[in-house]
Design a protein around this motif. Structure first.
Motif, PDB file in Angstrom:
ATOM      1  N   UNK A  68       0.846  -1.185   0.000  1.00  0.00           N
ATOM      2  CA  UNK A  68       0.000   0.000   0.000  1.00  0.00           C
ATOM      3  C   UNK A  68       0.882   1.235   0.000  1.00  0.00           C
ATOM      4  N   UNK A  69       0.708   2.090  -0.993  1.00  0.00           N
ATOM      5  CA  UNK A  69       1.407   3.358  -1.062  1.00  0.00           C
ATOM      6  C   UNK A  69       0.527   4.416  -0.429  1.00  0.00           C
ATOM      7  N   UNK A 104      -1.609  -0.905  -4.058  1.00  0.00           N
ATOM      8  CA  UNK A 104      -2.880  -0.216  -3.876  1.00  0.00           C
ATOM      9  C   UNK A 104      -2.599   1.120  -3.192  1.00  0.00           C
ATOM     10  N   UNK A 105      -3.555   2.008  -3.282  1.00  0.00           N
ATOM     11  CA  UNK A 105      -3.456   3.294  -2.604  1.00  0.00           C
ATOM     12  C   UNK A 105      -4.842   3.881  -2.455  1.00  0.00           C
ATOM     13  N   UNK A 106      -4.971   4.795  -1.524  1.00  0.00           N
ATOM     14  CA  UNK A 106      -6.214   5.516  -1.311  1.00  0.00           C
ATOM     15  C   UNK A 106      -5.976   6.949  -1.758  1.00  0.00           C
ATOM     16  N   UNK A 107      -6.516   7.295  -2.927  1.00  0.00           N
ATOM     17  CA  UNK A 107      -6.270   8.611  -3.526  1.00  0.00           C
ATOM     18  C   UNK A 107      -7.390   9.581  -3.202  1.00  0.00           C
ATOM     19  N   UNK A 108      -7.037  10.819  -2.952  1.00  0.00           N
ATOM     20  CA  UNK A 108      -8.051  11.854  -2.907  1.00  0.00           C
ATOM     21  C   UNK A 108      -8.707  11.843  -4.290  1.00  0.00           C
ATOM     22  N   UNK A 109     -10.027  11.872  -4.322  1.00  0.00           N
ATOM     23  CA  UNK A 109     -10.732  11.716  -5.598  1.00  0.00           C
ATOM     24  C   UNK A 109     -10.266  12.704  -6.662  1.00  0.00           C
ATOM     25  N   UNK A 126     -15.157   3.806  -2.733  1.00  0.00           N
ATOM     26  CA  UNK A 126     -15.102   5.237  -2.426  1.00  0.00           C
ATOM     27  C   UNK A 126     -15.364   5.388  -0.933  1.00  0.00           C
ATOM     28  N   UNK A 127     -14.602   6.238  -0.281  1.00  0.00           N
ATOM     29  CA  UNK A 127     -14.721   6.400   1.169  1.00  0.00           C
ATOM     30  C   UNK A 127     -14.237   7.786   1.580  1.00  0.00           C
ATOM     31  N   UNK A 128     -14.541   8.149   2.805  1.00  0.00           N
ATOM     32  CA  UNK A 128     -14.113   9.439   3.338  1.00  0.00           C
ATOM     33  C   UNK A 128     -12.913   9.229   4.248  1.00  0.00           C
ATOM     34  N   UNK A 129     -11.939  10.108   4.129  1.00  0.00           N
ATOM     35  CA  UNK A 129     -10.822  10.161   5.062  1.00  0.00           C
ATOM     36  C   UNK A 129     -10.920  11.551   5.673  1.00  0.00           C
ATOM     37  N   UNK A 137      -7.344   2.646  -5.333  1.00  0.00           N
ATOM     38  CA  UNK A 137      -6.846   2.372  -6.680  1.00  0.00           C
ATOM     39  C   UNK A 137      -5.840   1.236  -6.589  1.00  0.00           C
ATOM     40  N   UNK A 138      -5.726   0.454  -7.659  1.00  0.00           N
ATOM     41  CA  UNK A 138      -4.837  -0.701  -7.662  1.00  0.00           C
ATOM     42  C   UNK A 138      -4.006  -0.755  -8.940  1.00  0.00           C
ATOM     43  N   UNK A 139      -2.869  -1.449  -8.822  1.00  0.00           N
ATOM     44  CA  UNK A 139      -1.983  -1.660  -9.967  1.00  0.00           C
ATOM     45  C   UNK A 139      -1.289  -2.996  -9.748  1.00  0.00           C
ATOM     46  N   UNK A 140      -1.367  -3.875 -10.747  1.00  0.00           N
ATOM     47  CA  UNK A 140      -0.703  -5.178 -10.651  1.00  0.00           C
ATOM     48  C   UNK A 140       0.522  -5.164 -11.559  1.00  0.00           C
ATOM     49  N   UNK A 141       1.557  -5.876 -11.119  1.00  0.00           N
ATOM     50  CA  UNK A 141       2.749  -6.005 -11.952  1.00  0.00           C
ATOM     51  C   UNK A 141       2.491  -7.075 -12.997  1.00  0.00           C
ATOM     52  N   UNK A 142       3.033  -6.858 -14.171  1.00  0.00           N
ATOM     53  CA  UNK A 142       2.829  -7.801 -15.270  1.00  0.00           C
ATOM     54  C   UNK A 142       3.897  -8.863 -15.262  1.00  0.00           C
TER      55      UNK A 142
END
Length: 142
Positions: A68-69, A104-109, A126-129, A137-142
């Motif tokens: 998690x970033x 994964x990360x939790x980005x400000x919208x 979607x959630x409130x911080x 958001x997610x990203x998988x390595x290929x």
């Protein structure tokens, strides 16, 4: 410009100062620091321009291969200069050394477009911080 990148398992005072400047002073968040900021719980990246700290971020793992970033912060004077991309790349590089296969990360919208350009995909989470809407958001390595 030649920027230097420092990666450590300790949150430096300079990294903490960047996060305070961006998240607390500029954006009004109150709960900036948590258990992941304790020594050894996360990897922290600090970007400098000469001796000046200009960006900070962290990453941690709660499951094998998944990192998690977060707390991605660039001081205002350096935005628009690709420092955020440099910071995220440094965190991903360290995560790969640790065996990452997924990020994964939790980005400000309102910042999600930045992460999409770096290969992250929106989820339906979607959630409130505090007072601010975020999306996972997610990203998988290929």
């Amino acid at each position: 410009m030649a920027y230097t990148i420092q990666c450590s398992q300790t949150l430096s005072p300079e990294g903490a100062a960047v996060r305070i400047k961006v998240f607390v002073e500029e954006q009004g968040f109150q709960n900036e620091f948590d258990r992941w900021d304790e020594n050894g719980c996360a990897w922290h990246v600090l970007v400098r321009d000469g001796e000046t700290p200009i960006a900070a971020g962290r990453m941690y793992s709660e499951a094998e291969g998944e990192y998690t970033l977060g707390r991605i912060a660039v001081i205002p004077e350096y935005r628009g200069k690709h420092i955020g991309k440099l910071l995220v790349s440094a965190l991903e590089k360290q995560a790969k050394k640790c065996g990452a296969s997924r990020f994964s990360l939790s980005a400000q919208c309102d910042k999600s477009g930045f992460y999409q350009k770096l290969g992250y995909a929106l989820t339906e989470d979607y959630h409130m911080d505090e007072f601010c809407p975020h999306v996972t958001m997610v990203k998988s390595l290929k």
